[in-house]
Design a protein around this motif. Structure first.
Motif, short mmCIF file in Angstrom:
data_model
loop_
_atom_site.label_atom_id
_atom_site.label_comp_id
_atom_site.label_asym_id
_atom_site.label_seq_id
_atom_site.Cartn_x
_atom_site.Cartn_y
_atom_site.Cartn_z
N LEU A 1 6.57 -18.93 -21.55
CA LEU A 1 7.87 -19.58 -21.56
C LEU A 1 9.01 -18.57 -21.60
CD1 LEU A 1 7.09 -22.54 -23.96
CD2 LEU A 1 7.15 -22.53 -21.45
N GLY A 2 8.71 -17.34 -22.00
CA GLY A 2 9.73 -16.29 -21.96
C GLY A 2 10.02 -15.88 -20.53
N LYS A 3 11.08 -15.15 -20.34
CA LYS A 3 11.47 -14.66 -19.01
C LYS A 3 11.63 -15.81 -18.02
CE LYS A 3 11.18 -10.27 -20.09
NZ LYS A 3 12.38 -9.49 -20.26
N GLY A 4 12.18 -16.92 -18.49
CA GLY A 4 12.45 -18.06 -17.61
C GLY A 4 11.21 -18.77 -17.11
N GLY A 5 10.12 -18.65 -17.83
CA GLY A 5 8.88 -19.30 -17.42
C GLY A 5 8.06 -18.50 -16.42
N ALA A 6 8.48 -17.27 -16.16
CA ALA A 6 7.76 -16.42 -15.20
C ALA A 6 6.49 -15.85 -15.83
CB ALA A 6 8.66 -15.28 -14.72
N GLU A 7 5.54 -15.53 -14.97
CA GLU A 7 4.34 -14.83 -15.41
C GLU A 7 4.67 -13.40 -15.77
OE1 GLU A 7 0.40 -16.53 -13.19
OE2 GLU A 7 1.61 -15.11 -12.06
N ARG A 8 3.81 -12.80 -16.58
CA ARG A 8 3.84 -11.37 -16.83
C ARG A 8 2.47 -10.83 -16.47
NH1 ARG A 8 5.87 -10.38 -22.22
NH2 ARG A 8 6.92 -12.31 -21.87
N ALA A 9 2.42 -9.60 -16.05
CA ALA A 9 1.15 -8.95 -15.72
C ALA A 9 0.79 -7.99 -16.84
CB ALA A 9 1.25 -8.20 -14.40
N LEU A 10 -0.43 -8.08 -17.29
CA LEU A 10 -0.97 -7.15 -18.28
C LEU A 10 -1.96 -6.26 -17.56
CD1 LEU A 10 -1.46 -6.17 -21.19
CD2 LEU A 10 -3.20 -7.96 -21.38
N ILE A 11 -1.75 -4.96 -17.60
CA ILE A 11 -2.63 -4.01 -16.94
C ILE A 11 -3.43 -3.26 -17.99
CG2 ILE A 11 -2.73 -1.94 -15.50
CD1 ILE A 11 -0.33 -3.01 -13.96
N GLU A 12 -4.74 -3.21 -17.79
CA GLU A 12 -5.64 -2.55 -18.73
C GLU A 12 -6.71 -1.78 -17.96
OE1 GLU A 12 -6.08 -5.24 -22.55
OE2 GLU A 12 -6.82 -6.29 -20.78
N ALA A 13 -7.44 -0.97 -18.69
CA ALA A 13 -8.62 -0.25 -18.15
C ALA A 13 -8.27 0.55 -16.89
CB ALA A 13 -9.76 -1.22 -17.89
N VAL A 14 -7.17 1.28 -16.96
CA VAL A 14 -6.72 2.11 -15.84
C VAL A 14 -7.50 3.43 -15.87
CG1 VAL A 14 -4.76 3.28 -14.77
CG2 VAL A 14 -4.42 1.09 -15.95
N ARG A 15 -8.17 3.73 -14.79
CA ARG A 15 -8.92 4.99 -14.71
C ARG A 15 -8.89 5.54 -13.29
NH1 ARG A 15 -8.97 3.82 -19.32
NH2 ARG A 15 -10.53 4.22 -20.91
N ILE A 16 -8.86 6.85 -13.22
CA ILE A 16 -9.05 7.61 -11.97
C ILE A 16 -10.21 8.56 -12.23
CG2 ILE A 16 -8.04 9.35 -10.42
CD1 ILE A 16 -6.79 6.62 -9.99
N ARG A 17 -11.05 8.75 -11.22
CA ARG A 17 -12.17 9.69 -11.38
C ARG A 17 -11.67 11.03 -11.89
NH1 ARG A 17 -17.21 9.98 -7.85
NH2 ARG A 17 -16.73 12.19 -7.96
N ALA A 18 -12.39 11.58 -12.85
CA ALA A 18 -11.98 12.83 -13.50
C ALA A 18 -11.76 13.96 -12.50
CB ALA A 18 -13.01 13.23 -14.55
N ASP A 19 -12.58 14.03 -11.46
CA ASP A 19 -12.45 15.13 -10.50
C ASP A 19 -11.39 14.88 -9.43
OD1 ASP A 19 -13.83 13.11 -9.17
OD2 ASP A 19 -15.30 14.46 -8.27
#
Length: 147
Positions: A72-90
């Motif tokens: 209901l916040g932000k005028g009823g707009a969705e929010r995106a939650l980003i998790e588990a961000v990874r890039i290969r170590a090499d």
């Protein structure tokens, strides 16, 4: 490079990325448990969740999970939650993480999200600098309750 939803066959590669961010883990060594299978199926079957992979041909170079939360916040707009961000170590340090995150933010924007939020372990200071360089600002303290 392509950013797209992960397929079931890429699950071991995603789990390998999540297993150790300091070294490359062979996806063939990853045990895909029933719990991982169930979680993957739940994510793939939910229109408010995406397990995204950044791929170069057959090689999974990065991943993240985006969850779209109605509110209901932000005028009823969705929010995106980003998790588990990874890039290969090499493959770190060459702009892949920036590309991955910029594309994920663009997906959220196209979906109509008013906000993208993420959390990061307090020990991941390099990640914090990276997120700040993308324009993310520290705004809240987070709390967790293990169940």
């Amino acid at each position: 490079m392509i950013l797209r939803p992960a397929t079931r066959t890429e699950l071991p590669a995603v789990l390998a990325l999540l297993a150790d961010e300091e070294k490359v883990v062979d996806p063939g060594s990853v045990v895909v448990t029933e719990a991982y299978e169930r979680a993957f199926a739940d994510i793939a079957g939910d229109p408010r969740n995406e397990l995204l992979v950044l791929v170069d041909g057959e090689l999974v170079l990065g991943c993240l999970q985006a969850t779209y939360i109605p509110g209901l916040g932000k005028g009823g707009a969705e929010r995106a939650l980003i998790e588990a961000v990874r890039i290969r170590a090499d493959r770190r340090g060459g702009g892949l993480g920036r590309d991955l995150m910029e594309r994920a933010v663009a997906r959220a924007r196209e979906r109509g999200c008013a906000l993208v939020q993420l959390t990061s372990d307090k020990r991941r200071t390099d990640a914090h600098r990276f997120y700040a360089s993308l324009g993310f600002a520290r705004s809240h303290d987070g709390f967790k309750l293990p169940l």
